[in-house]
Design a protein around this motif. Sequence first.
Motif, mmCIF file in Angstrom:
data_model
loop_
_atom_site.group_PDB
_atom_site.id
_atom_site.type_symbol
_atom_site.label_atom_id
_atom_site.label_comp_id
_atom_site.label_asym_id
_atom_site.label_seq_id
_atom_site.Cartn_x
_atom_site.Cartn_y
_atom_site.Cartn_z
ATOM 1 N N GLN A 145 0.825 -1.206 0.000
ATOM 2 C CA GLN A 145 0.000 0.000 0.000
ATOM 3 C C GLN A 145 0.863 1.262 0.000
ATOM 4 O OE1 GLN A 145 -3.457 -0.325 -0.120
ATOM 5 N NE2 GLN A 145 -2.919 -2.490 -0.350
ATOM 6 N N SER A 146 0.180 2.384 -0.115
ATOM 7 C CA SER A 146 0.884 3.660 -0.070
ATOM 8 C C SER A 146 1.025 4.136 1.368
ATOM 9 C CB SER A 146 0.131 4.685 -0.913
ATOM 10 O OG SER A 146 0.889 5.861 -1.048
ATOM 11 N N LEU A 147 1.487 5.344 1.532
ATOM 12 C CA LEU A 147 1.716 5.903 2.862
ATOM 13 C C LEU A 147 0.446 6.558 3.393
ATOM 14 C CD1 LEU A 147 4.598 5.856 1.438
ATOM 15 C CD2 LEU A 147 5.216 7.599 3.108
ATOM 16 N N ILE A 201 5.141 -1.083 7.778
ATOM 17 C CA ILE A 201 6.337 -0.255 7.858
ATOM 18 C C ILE A 201 5.910 1.091 8.431
ATOM 19 C CG2 ILE A 201 8.179 0.894 6.586
ATOM 20 C CD1 ILE A 201 7.919 -1.337 4.497
ATOM 21 N N LEU A 213 7.145 4.951 9.163
ATOM 22 C CA LEU A 213 8.137 5.908 8.661
ATOM 23 C C LEU A 213 7.983 7.243 9.366
ATOM 24 C CD1 LEU A 213 7.215 4.914 5.103
ATOM 25 C CD2 LEU A 213 9.612 4.988 5.727
ATOM 26 N N GLN A 243 9.291 17.278 2.431
ATOM 27 C CA GLN A 243 9.359 16.226 3.446
ATOM 28 C C GLN A 243 10.397 15.187 3.057
ATOM 29 O OE1 GLN A 243 5.879 14.379 5.130
ATOM 30 N NE2 GLN A 243 4.713 16.291 5.108
ATOM 31 N N PHE A 295 12.251 11.497 4.367
ATOM 32 C CA PHE A 295 11.856 10.309 5.107
ATOM 33 C C PHE A 295 13.036 9.564 5.699
ATOM 34 C CE2 PHE A 295 7.345 9.908 4.381
ATOM 35 C CZ PHE A 295 7.145 10.783 3.339
ATOM 36 N N GLY A 296 12.789 8.995 6.872
ATOM 37 C CA GLY A 296 13.725 8.046 7.424
ATOM 38 C C GLY A 296 13.612 6.717 6.697
ATOM 39 N N ALA A 297 14.488 5.800 7.061
ATOM 40 C CA ALA A 297 14.555 4.505 6.359
ATOM 41 C C ALA A 297 13.393 3.590 6.722
ATOM 42 C CB ALA A 297 15.875 3.814 6.661
ATOM 43 N N ARG A 301 10.375 -1.764 9.937
ATOM 44 C CA ARG A 301 9.518 -2.854 9.453
ATOM 45 C C ARG A 301 9.095 -3.688 10.645
ATOM 46 N NH1 ARG A 301 8.924 -5.049 4.316
ATOM 47 N NH2 ARG A 301 10.579 -3.654 3.595
ATOM 48 N N TYR A 304 7.634 11.217 -5.459
ATOM 49 C CA TYR A 304 8.624 10.441 -4.740
ATOM 50 C C TYR A 304 8.833 9.118 -5.474
ATOM 51 C CZ TYR A 304 8.322 13.479 -0.601
ATOM 52 O OH TYR A 304 8.371 14.546 0.268
ATOM 53 N N GLN A 344 10.124 5.190 -4.845
ATOM 54 C CA GLN A 344 10.339 4.224 -3.773
ATOM 55 C C GLN A 344 10.754 2.894 -4.373
ATOM 56 O OE1 GLN A 344 6.967 3.265 -1.190
ATOM 57 N NE2 GLN A 344 8.358 2.942 0.541
ATOM 58 N N GLY A 383 11.390 -2.142 -0.631
ATOM 59 C CA GLY A 383 12.068 -2.286 0.658
ATOM 60 C C GLY A 383 12.777 -1.039 1.133
ATOM 61 N N SER A 412 12.745 3.490 1.631
ATOM 62 C CA SER A 412 11.838 4.591 1.935
ATOM 63 C C SER A 412 11.706 5.519 0.722
ATOM 64 C CB SER A 412 12.337 5.373 3.152
ATOM 65 O OG SER A 412 13.597 5.936 2.888
ATOM 66 N N PRO A 413 10.665 6.329 0.682
ATOM 67 C CA PRO A 413 10.483 7.235 -0.456
ATOM 68 C C PRO A 413 11.584 8.297 -0.520
ATOM 69 C CG PRO A 413 8.443 6.975 0.791
ATOM 70 C CD PRO A 413 9.542 6.386 1.623
ATOM 71 N N LEU A 434 12.567 11.946 -2.652
ATOM 72 C CA LEU A 434 11.988 13.000 -3.483
ATOM 73 C C LEU A 434 12.650 13.039 -4.855
ATOM 74 C CD1 LEU A 434 9.999 15.460 -3.456
ATOM 75 C CD2 LEU A 434 12.010 16.845 -2.932
ATOM 76 N N LEU A 474 5.342 7.642 -6.302
ATOM 77 C CA LEU A 474 4.260 8.117 -5.455
ATOM 78 C C LEU A 474 4.019 9.598 -5.711
ATOM 79 C CD1 LEU A 474 5.525 6.468 -2.155
ATOM 80 C CD2 LEU A 474 3.553 5.708 -3.472
ATOM 81 N N PHE A 495 -0.851 10.971 -0.008
ATOM 82 C CA PHE A 495 -0.179 10.206 -1.054
ATOM 83 C C PHE A 495 -1.187 9.430 -1.887
ATOM 84 C CE2 PHE A 495 4.403 10.404 -0.351
ATOM 85 C CZ PHE A 495 4.455 11.040 0.875
ATOM 86 N N GLN A 503 -1.778 6.020 -4.400
ATOM 87 C CA GLN A 503 -1.439 4.618 -4.131
ATOM 88 C C GLN A 503 -0.164 4.182 -4.808
ATOM 89 O OE1 GLN A 503 -3.954 5.829 -5.977
ATOM 90 N NE2 GLN A 503 -4.844 4.292 -7.324
ATOM 91 N N GLY A 504 0.387 5.040 -5.678
ATOM 92 C CA GLY A 504 1.649 4.717 -6.333
ATOM 93 C C GLY A 504 1.459 3.984 -7.647
#
Lengths: 112, 111
Positions: free
Chosen positions: A41-43, A90, A92, A101, A103-105, A108, B36, B38, B41, B43-44, B46, B88, B101, B103-104
């Motif tokens: 899914q998305s964020l 996950i 974030l 913005q 993002f951190g890694a 999980r 973004y 991704q 595994g 993170s996004p 920019l 995204l 966001f 759904q990508g």
Amino acid sequence: SAVISQKPSRDICQRGTSLTIQCQVDSQVTMMFWYRQQPGQSLTLIATANQGSEATYESGFVIDKFPISRPNLTFSTLTVSNMSPEDSSIYLCSVEKKNIQYFGAGTRLSVL
Amino acid sequence: QKEVEQNSGPLSVPEGAIASLNCTYSDRGSQSFFWYRQYSGKSPELIMFIYSNGDKEDGRFTAQLNKASQYVSLLIRDSQPSDSATYLCAVNKGGAQKLVFGQGTRLTINP
């Protein structure tokens, strides 16, 4: 940009327990955000954390389940409380600098 | 209607071609638009941001914004296999700083 350190990177937890996720940024920022990304899914934004005030939660997320701390301008924590398998996701953190913005890694999380 | 909509794909494009990714949004008060990338595994990260109507170019990437049609797109020229990722679209909500966001779109570049 921003350098964001998020801990732990992953964890496997038992149902009913709680996990606290830490987010550290290399410079002072006003706004920090916590997101959830479920598998495939998305964020989805959980809450916005501003230093010196209570976090603002999005619809569907409550403080009792996802308490957040923001003790200073470089650090925040998100706790996932009383976990169930549906919390496997996950998580974030992100920070906003000059309207961007970063993002951190991510963390999980798997809940058994 | 979702606040931010994207075609989930997968979108398959041959190497060297132009990849076109599209996004629509519902909040007319939105002022900032972001793309973004991704990797699986990860993170996004920019890729582009755009605030004004028209085109904005950065290397092989071009973002296009049409506020009247509530439409934002990302073009990737000379697509490379390393561009294979989920893209995204994100829109600030009602002029506030929090992002919504889509759904990508999963993009695959075929060698």
